[in-house]
Design a protein around this motif. Structure first.
Motif, short mmCIF file in Angstrom:
data_model
loop_
_atom_site.label_atom_id
_atom_site.label_comp_id
_atom_site.label_asym_id
_atom_site.label_seq_id
_atom_site.Cartn_x
_atom_site.Cartn_y
_atom_site.Cartn_z
N UNK A 326 0.81 -1.22 0.00
CA UNK A 326 0.00 0.00 0.00
C UNK A 326 0.85 1.27 0.00
N UNK A 327 1.96 1.25 0.72
CA UNK A 327 2.75 2.47 0.91
C UNK A 327 3.96 2.58 -0.02
N UNK A 328 4.08 1.68 -0.96
CA UNK A 328 5.32 1.59 -1.72
C UNK A 328 5.59 2.81 -2.60
N UNK A 335 5.22 12.29 7.33
CA UNK A 335 4.35 12.19 8.51
C UNK A 335 3.15 11.30 8.18
N UNK A 336 2.87 10.34 9.08
CA UNK A 336 1.79 9.39 8.90
C UNK A 336 0.99 9.31 10.19
N UNK A 355 7.66 -1.70 6.75
CA UNK A 355 7.82 -0.51 5.93
C UNK A 355 8.35 0.67 6.76
N UNK A 356 7.79 0.86 7.95
CA UNK A 356 8.24 1.96 8.80
C UNK A 356 9.70 1.78 9.22
N UNK A 362 10.13 8.71 8.40
CA UNK A 362 8.69 8.91 8.51
C UNK A 362 8.28 8.95 9.99
N UNK A 363 7.72 10.07 10.40
CA UNK A 363 7.20 10.20 11.76
C UNK A 363 5.77 9.69 11.78
#
Length: 439
Positions: A326-328, A335-336, A355-356, A362-363
């Motif tokens: 989904x995040x690729x 920021x998420x 992924x994180x 990515x915060x």
């Protein structure tokens, strides 16, 4: 004699100090008068400077006209959400440095042909969400630099009075002029885009009696047509292009999102699912707010094309996990927001943590287990650590290295394979295999 001279000198000093105090007090009073004037002016509208350009924000001031006394050297004038009904000749002629003029969400029903005189530097004019029925190309002549003109969500009456404006909109170089504007009347033109309307038909005497054969004539059933972003949502240009679709009872992502939008707010709607390539055409999008919906699932390709997205808000939804991939596409995400979702801590949640872990820049916030009961309230990262904990080492089980639980050594498990099991004659011969237990 000396005493008399001393007294006279002291008297002169006292008089001089008194006059100085009076002068200083006068200067302070004049200064206070000037500052109070500025404060009274600022209380009506807000003036600011961004990157060397001056903004004058008079939004939501219940204004019915442009007032006198506003600074004339401004570059951007924001008059959205007021009560202006008519734009008269030379209304803005003294704002000769103006580059953008935001008049959306007023009650404008008439624009005199000379209303925009003097705006030779204007590049952006926002007139959407008003009550305009007719207008002509003549009103645009004073603005030779105009590149962006928003006219949608006005009740346009598509007849001969609108012909010159329609022809201007359809000039190929005016690709950002009048997009998404539709006819409201007469009936045979209802729903037709001004961009695609045949201007020759507007002044036809048979117009009222002829039903134009065009697939856009009849509106599609609501079930077959996605909601139109330009009519349902509010568009803002400054400081960056922004589309506000909050609280519109949307069940899907609206169609026709303007291509230049940088910030998109879809919060507090009823969107339950994101389908593939929902935002693929909005390539400049940097902020996407989907909080407060009923999101349950996100397709693997939902965020395809959002290479510049920096902030994604998915809080207060019904998400339980992310599908793999989904995040690729979110290479520049910074920021998420994930709080207030019922995250299930099982094997499906591992992709998100993986992924994180590989995107440390990515915060993220709000990633807490909701189920199962034994992990409720745990940070998901802690759950994954326990799931992936190392197997106990041999010495903790009291085993001798190189043995299995039955105490058999690897050397004892070496087997000599019988010749008959080795196949054809050229391959026959004794072979040894070592069996090693992996911990």
């Amino acid at each position: 004699m000396r005493l008399l001279c001393g007294l006279l000198l002291l008297l002169c000093l006292v008089v001089w100090a008194t006059e100085a105090r009076k002068g200083g007090k006068g200067r302070r009073m004049r200064s206070r008068e000037r500052s109070s004037t500025t404060k009274r002016f600022a209380a009506d509208c807000k003036e600011s400077t961004v990157n060397g350009e001056k903004f004058f924000d008079c939004q939501e001031r219940h204004l019915k006209a442009v007032l006198l006394g506003w600074p004339e050297d401004i570059h951007h004038l924001l008059l959205a959400r007021n009560r202006i009904q008519v734009l008269r000749d030379n209304t803005f002629s003294h704002f000769r440095n103006l580059k953008s003029l935001d008049l959306q969400q007023n009650e404008i029903s008439r624009i005199e042909e000379g209303a925009f005189n003097g705006l030779s530097r204007l590049t952006t004019l926002l007139l959407q969400h008003n009550r305009l029925q007719v207008a002509s190309e003549g009103m645009l002549i004073p603005m030779p630099q105009l590149k962006y003109l928003r006219l949608h969500d006005n009740p346009w009456r598509c007849d001969c009075q609108l012909e010159s404006l329609v022809r201007f909109i359809q000039v190929p170089s005016n690709r950002n002029i009048g997009n998404y504007a539709h006819c409201t009347e007469p009936r045979e033109f209802w729903g037709r885009q001004l961009k695609k309307l045949d201007a020759e038909l507007l002044c036809s005497p048979q117009q009222e009696n002829v039903l134009i054969p065009h697939p856009d004539n009849q509106p599609l059933p609501a079930s077959q047509k996605k909601p139109d972003a330009t009519s349902l949502c509010h568009t803002y240009v400054h400081p960056v292009p922004r589309l506000d679709c909050r609280n519109r009872d949307l069940k899907t992502v609206p169609a026709d999102i303007p291509l230049d939008i940088v910030r998109l707010d879809l919060s507090r709607n009823n969107i339950k699912q994101l389908r593939p390539k929902e935002f693929v055409n909005v390539k400049d999008l940097k902020l996407l707010n989907l909080s407060g919906n009923s999101l349950e699932s996100i397709d693997t390709a939902s965020f395809t094309g959002l290479l510049h997205l920096g902030e994604l808000d998915l809080s207060n939804n019904s998400l339980r996990y992310f599908q793999y991939g989904v995040l690729e596409d979110l290479y520049f995400l910074k920021r998420l927001s994930l709080e207030d979702n019922p995250w299930i801590c099982d094997y499906n949640i591992h992709y998100l943590i993986y992924w994180l872990k590989h995107h440390p820049g990515v915060s993220h916030t709000g990633l807490v287990c909701s189920e199962p009961e034994e992990f409720r309230g745990w940070p998901v990262e802690n759950y994954v650590k326990t799931y992936n904990a190392d197997c106990p080492i041999d010495k903790q089980l009291g085993q001798v290295p190189g043995t299995d639980p039955a105490g058999i050594t690897a050397q004892e498990l070496t087997a000599e394979i019988d010749e008959e099991e080795l196949g054809p004659i050229p391959y026959r011969g004794p072979k040894k295999f070592e069996i090693i237990r992996l911990t």
